[in-house]
Design a protein around this motif. Structure first.
Motif, PDB file in Angstrom:
ATOM      1  N   ASP A   1       1.345   4.998  -6.958  1.00 35.94           N
ATOM      2  CA  ASP A   1       0.796   4.836  -5.613  1.00 35.94           C
ATOM      3  C   ASP A   1      -0.385   3.871  -5.716  1.00 35.94           C
ATOM      4  OD1 ASP A   1      -0.501   5.077  -3.119  1.00 35.94           O
ATOM      5  OD2 ASP A   1       0.271   7.112  -2.879  1.00 35.94           O
ATOM      6  N   THR A   2      -0.274   2.720  -5.091  1.00 32.08           N
ATOM      7  CA  THR A   2      -1.306   1.688  -5.203  1.00 32.08           C
ATOM      8  C   THR A   2      -2.590   2.049  -4.467  1.00 32.08           C
ATOM      9  OG1 THR A   2      -0.431   0.475  -3.311  1.00 32.08           O
ATOM     10  CG2 THR A   2       0.394  -0.157  -5.481  1.00 32.08           C
TER      11      THR A   2
ATOM     12  N   ALA B   1       0.883  -1.173   0.000  1.00 31.31           N
ATOM     13  CA  ALA B   1       0.000   0.000   0.000  1.00 31.31           C
ATOM     14  C   ALA B   1       0.914   1.215   0.000  1.00 31.31           C
ATOM     15  CB  ALA B   1      -0.896  -0.002   1.228  1.00 31.31           C
ATOM     16  N   GLY B   2       0.911   1.964  -1.077  1.00 36.15           N
ATOM     17  CA  GLY B   2       1.773   3.131  -1.199  1.00 36.15           C
ATOM     18  C   GLY B   2       2.509   3.116  -2.522  1.00 36.15           C
ATOM     19  N   VAL B   3       3.575   3.870  -2.594  1.00 37.71           N
ATOM     20  CA  VAL B   3       4.334   3.992  -3.835  1.00 37.71           C
ATOM     21  C   VAL B   3       5.085   2.689  -4.110  1.00 37.71           C
ATOM     22  CG1 VAL B   3       6.145   5.270  -5.027  1.00 37.71           C
ATOM     23  CG2 VAL B   3       4.522   6.478  -3.565  1.00 37.71           C
TER      24      VAL B   3
ATOM     25  N   VAL C   1       3.573   8.584  -9.972  1.00 40.66           N
ATOM     26  CA  VAL C   1       4.592   9.458  -9.379  1.00 40.66           C
ATOM     27  C   VAL C   1       5.648   9.802 -10.417  1.00 40.66           C
ATOM     28  CG1 VAL C   1       6.362   9.609  -7.593  1.00 40.66           C
ATOM     29  CG2 VAL C   1       4.176   8.480  -7.098  1.00 40.66           C
ATOM     30  N   SER C   2       6.119   8.792 -11.176  1.00 39.29           N
ATOM     31  CA  SER C   2       7.142   9.023 -12.191  1.00 39.29           C
ATOM     32  C   SER C   2       7.148   7.876 -13.196  1.00 39.29           C
ATOM     33  CB  SER C   2       8.522   9.185 -11.553  1.00 39.29           C
ATOM     34  OG  SER C   2       8.878   8.021 -10.854  1.00 39.29           O
TER      35      SER C   2
END
Length: 92
Positions: free
Chosen positions: A69-70, A47-49, A76-77
């Motif tokens: 980001d899930t 959970a997150g980037v 993000v990039s």
């Protein structure tokens, strides 16, 4: 979701094919059967980037490394996977 391909510009998700976790590494050839089984069958669900491989099937046919980001699918990039840098650094 739109992915900003470094070669083609922003494109819709339907042009890309998700190909998995870009942070995983193959076990050594001499690794145990258990290590190979873990690599083959076990996956994290972060959970997150998270850094992922995507293939631009309907565009330039390049492999991309996408930091996403899930939790909200925010990009993000994005960078070409063949870039010598070890992580995605370009802005989406």
């Amino acid at each position: 979701m739109r992915i900003a391909c470094p070669c083609c510009g922003p494109r819709g998700l339907e042009e890309f094919l998700y190909r998995g976790d870009a942070t995983r590494t193959l076990p050594a050839a001499s690794a145990s059967t258990e290590a190979w089984a873990d690599y083959t069958y076990l996956r994290d669900n972060p959970a997150g980037v998270h850094e992922e491989y995507w293939f631009h099937t309907a565009g330039c046919q390049n492999w991309l490394r996408v930091r996403r980001d899930t939790r909200d699918h925010g990009i993000v990039s994005v960078m070409l996977a063949r870039d010598p840098s070890s992580s995605a650094t370009g802005e989406a």
